[in-house]
Design an enzyme around this catalytic site. Structure first.
Site, PDB file in Angstrom:
ATOM      1  N   HIS A   1       0.940  -1.089  -0.029  1.00 25.87           N
ATOM      2  CA  HIS A   1      -0.051  -0.059  -0.026  1.00 25.87           C
ATOM      3  C   HIS A   1       0.915   1.174  -0.096  1.00 25.87           C
ATOM      4  CE1 HIS A   1      -2.170  -2.887   2.252  1.00 25.87           C
ATOM      5  NE2 HIS A   1      -3.503  -2.311   1.488  1.00 25.87           N
TER       6      HIS A   1
ATOM      7  N   ASP B   1       2.454   1.857   3.303  1.00 30.34           N
ATOM      8  CA  ASP B   1       3.414   0.943   4.001  1.00 30.34           C
ATOM      9  C   ASP B   1       4.759   1.445   3.394  1.00 30.34           C
ATOM     10  OD1 ASP B   1       1.309  -0.765   4.371  1.00 30.34           O
ATOM     11  OD2 ASP B   1       1.432  -1.777   2.612  1.00 30.34           O
TER      12      ASP B   1
END
Ligand code: XLS
Ligand code: NI
Ligand code: NI
Length: 444
Positions: free
Chosen positions: A109, A112
């Site tokens: 993501h 992240d």
């Protein structure tokens, strides 16, 4: 033993060497017993068939937090108080881990990879910086990006949804985030781009215009597709179904709901489906059922591999170790031509109490070996047993003149009724379920 991976200033797993294949006789928990990446099965190397991927959010960012307690995993790469330095440490750890495990892909993501900044511009700046560093890492290691995605569910602004939010300003914010995540994915050569609509659903119909929200979701996805294509994205957009959690009624409930959605909004040429085992369980299906459903619609994209707990109704995201399930999945995949440009992403986390550094290696090796063993067993079943013949024979009546005519649409209801009259009471032909089950167990 020398390892051909470049690592940053810091080695995070100094005690772990590159994981190797040692064969079924090995008792080394840090070696593969069944996954032999270059072994050819059914005309394909194992590594090309599986296209395994590490999920950045669980393996690298997951620290053992649950609803009732805080971090239990004390990973060194999560310690730096400066968020950008922490992001760089995570990147080093991610590539060291993925390379030592010998996996070809990773998935992330946006959040992240890089921390959220003070505003949209700042967040995007962080993401662009980290993208450059990730690109260097990819080039050094040969590890590639299976898919990128935007986290449109953690930040409080998305509490009422992202693309389906009743406030256009939140929808716009989500669009800004997807725009940057898509461009990042293109820059990193990502082969797919995922939309998981965790908060695209509702809690009570009392305050919800469902049709409006679903129309908005389709519009959002169409605009994202247009932007992605303009930015040079040649891969597949994927929707990941899940029935609930965190939303109560999530719009992308299961594979069939997504197929209906894609077809009714004309999105089926650009979008396929990313199927997750634990999400299938929550929807009351098996993983095999969901994979078969997507394959039948020509919309099988990629897999998030994990498993749930039969005694707990949550998305527990455990590492897949159920060999029986693995065999069933592999039978379906082999019969349907595999995953194409998709892969198998381990959207799974070690248990909160699995606190040793080696546990994340052992967990991945467990699932990789389970699937590799499943592949070998499934191949034997398809090649060495009469399994396929038995299925074919079950539908043999459709190879008769009447059966063929029916399938070709040449029999009216009256003609079918005539056939029924002439042939009398049909035979009670056995479905042979136990025989099928015994064939599977014979090869396990
Ligand atoms: C959560 C989802 C999520 C997606 C990516 O349940 O599985 O991890 O895979 O947003
Ligand atoms: Ni997932
Ligand atoms: Ni999930």
């Amino acid at each position: 033993m020398s390892i051909s991976v470049t690592i940053g200033d810091q080695e995070y797993f100094p005690d772990i060497e590159k994981v190797r294949y040692e064969g079924p006789g090995s008792d080394n928990p840090l070696a593969f017993k069944y996954y032999d990446e270059n072994r050819v099965v059914g005309g394909k190397k194992m590594k090309d068939l599986f296209r395994f991927s590490v999920a950045y959010w669980h393996t690298i960012c997951g620290a053992g937090v649950d609803q009732f307690g805080s971090e239990t995993h004390q990973y060194q790469w999560l310690r730096n108080p400066d968020p950008m330095q922490r992001a760089r440490d995570k990147l080093d750890a991610a590539f060291e881990f993925t390379s030592k495990l010998g996996m070809a892909y990773y998935c992330f993501h946006d959040r992240d990879l890089a921390p959220e900044g003070e505003d949209i511009k700042d967040s995007e700046k962080n993401l662009r910086k980290m993208t450059q560093l990730a690109l260097n890492k990819q080039n050094e290691s040969g590890v590639r990006l299976l898919w990128g995605t935007a986290n449109l569910f953690s930040h409080p602004r998305y509490m009422n949804g992202a693309a389906t939010n009743p406030d256009i300003h939140v929808v716009a914010h989500a669009a800004a985030q997807v725009k940057a995540a898509l461009e990042t994915t293109v820059e990193l050569g990502g082969e797919n781009y995922v939309f998981w609509g965790g908060r695209e659903g509702y809690s009570t119909l009392l305050n919800t215009e469902m049709k409006k929200e679903i129309d908005h979701l389709a519009m959002f996805l169409a605009k994202a597709r247009d932007h992605g294509r303009k930015a040079g994205f040649k891969g597949t957009f994927l929707i990941e179904p899940k029935p609930m959690e965190p939303a109560k009624h999530q719009y992308d409930y299961d594979v069939n709901a997504v197929i209906a959605f894609l077809k009714s909004y004309g999105l089926e040429d650009d979008f396929k489906i990313n199927i997750e085992n634990n999400h299938a369980t929550l929807a009351g299906h098996t993983f095999a059922h969901e994979i078969q459903t997507a394959a039948d619609a020509g919309l099988l994209g990629s897999l998030d591999v994990n498993q749930g707990d039969p005694h707990c109704g949550w998305d527990t995201d455990e590492f897949l170790y159920n060999l029986y399930d693995a065999v069933e999945i592999m039978i379906v995949l082999l019969r349907n031509g595999g995953l194409g440009a998709g892969g198998m992403n381990f959207d799974a986390k070690v248990r909160r109490s699995s606190t040793d550094l080696e546990d994340i290696f052992i967990a991945h090796i467990l699932s990789i070996d389970t699937l590799a063993r499943g592949l070998l067993i499934a191949t034997d079943i398809l090649e060495k047993s009469d399994y396929l013949d038995l299925v074919k024979r079950r539908y043999g009546s459709f190879d008769t003149t009447a059966g063929r005519a029916f399938e070709a649409g040449k029999l009216k209801l009256e003609q079918l009724a005539e056939i029924a009259e002439c042939s009398g009471e049909p035979l009670r032909t056995s479905g042979k379920q136990e025989l099928f089950e015994s064939i599977i167990n014979r090869f396990l």
